[in-house]
Design an enzyme around this catalytic site. Sequence first.
Site, PDB file in Angstrom:
ATOM      1  CG  ASN A 127      -0.276  -0.165   2.514  1.00 42.90           C
ATOM      2  OD1 ASN A 127       0.954  -0.215   2.586  1.00 42.90           O
ATOM      3  ND2 ASN A 127      -1.045  -0.255   3.576  1.00 42.90           N
ATOM      4  CG  PHE A 129       0.603   6.226  -1.650  1.00 35.05           C
ATOM      5  CD1 PHE A 129       0.609   7.606  -1.494  1.00 35.05           C
ATOM      6  CD2 PHE A 129      -0.095   5.467  -0.717  1.00 35.05           C
ATOM      7  CE1 PHE A 129      -0.069   8.226  -0.448  1.00 35.05           C
ATOM      8  CE2 PHE A 129      -0.777   6.074   0.341  1.00 35.05           C
ATOM      9  CZ  PHE A 129      -0.762   7.450   0.469  1.00 35.05           C
ATOM     10  CD  GLU A 131      -2.730  10.165  -3.684  1.00 37.87           C
ATOM     11  OE1 GLU A 131      -2.948   9.029  -4.135  1.00 37.87           O
ATOM     12  OE2 GLU A 131      -3.413  10.673  -2.770  1.00 37.87           O
ATOM     13  CG  HIS A 286      -2.913   3.192   9.290  1.00 34.43           C
ATOM     14  ND1 HIS A 286      -4.057   2.421   9.258  1.00 34.43           N
ATOM     15  CD2 HIS A 286      -1.987   2.507   8.572  1.00 34.43           C
ATOM     16  CE1 HIS A 286      -3.819   1.326   8.552  1.00 34.43           C
ATOM     17  NE2 HIS A 286      -2.583   1.351   8.129  1.00 34.43           N
TER      18      HIS A 286
END
Length: 368
Positions: A127, A129, A131, A286
């Site tokens: 998960n 990343f 961004e 989170h």
Amino acid sequence: MSISIISSKKNWIESRAVDQLQKCFELPGMKAAIGMPDLHPGNGAPIGAVFACERFLYPHLVGSDIGCGMALFRTNMKKGRIRIEKCIDSLKNLDLPWNGDIDILLQEEGMKSSQFDNSLGTIGGGNHFAELQCINEILDEEAFARLQLNASELLLLVHSGSRGLGESILRWHTARFSARGLYEDSVDADDYLWAHNHARTWAKLNRKVIALRFLHSLGESGQPILDVCHNHVEKVEVGASSFWLHRKGAADSNKGPLVIPGSRGTLSYLVVPTEDQSKNLFTVAHGAGRKWSRSDCKHRLRRRYSESSLRRNKFGGRIICADKELLYEEAPQAYKDIDVVVGDLIDAGLVRPVASLAPVITFKTNAS
DNA sequence: ATGTTC
């Protein structure tokens, strides 16, 4: 002694995650366990939970990605002015090892070199990343201004951790002690805590290097706004007692504002924790939390969603993910509704929303 | 999560 879950009727928590929460609560020394609204099943221990333990600490309640967290950076970029295609092309080397001087950087930070040095500055898988986000809506003008944010400027949110370093620490520990806890005044606990703290520092530095690399690739720069960890253990004093507070996929709400990310196709929320964080053990959700297991995603989505449709979000933004399997595993549909998760925290009086953030360019991986 | 996964 208490166990609880911060949730509402709108939310849905998998029973297997609740069972895991209960099981972990039964460990020796455990005084309190709280499931966050994004609670979901993990590998033995649930993800999205905080555990307060007396005298003992449990490395498996931190997990393998020690120090994982979210870091937010301010940029000077403006949404209307960037060429998305050009940016995507400029980010093509982000999976490669960073070509900066890692030795000097580690030295500056007072950190030890390891076999994982060349992972520094890489995002990793799952998960994780980086961004670029635009401000979707300001929900609290005053708090927004206090953070010295500009509504027209893009932000960069980085989610990554300690890569192979943290993983090696848990593996080493598990080989010796299995899932047993460590007594707080033991040499073994000191050894673990040293390695754990080193991995935390490494993970935070990793997020910073990822952000600098990302922005330099675009000919830009940025400034750090916040960095909040969600996998760690630390000693806290509450009243006359002291606890080892384990956060497993649960964000520290005792360090000021933080971002609670949705999925890569939905909004994320910049929030400020309210004054009294003791009843929730200084911890909030989170992220959105998984709704479907990774292995369920492909057969559920393959017929309705093409690869290319999953590389675009509903805001007109783009997702860079050359790995087809990962693209399905990380599809927004696999995650719970971020509005429900953040709504549960707001309703419980734990956070105040400052702004919602929309994804513009999400970097997952260029490697297939 | 992971220089993965025999």
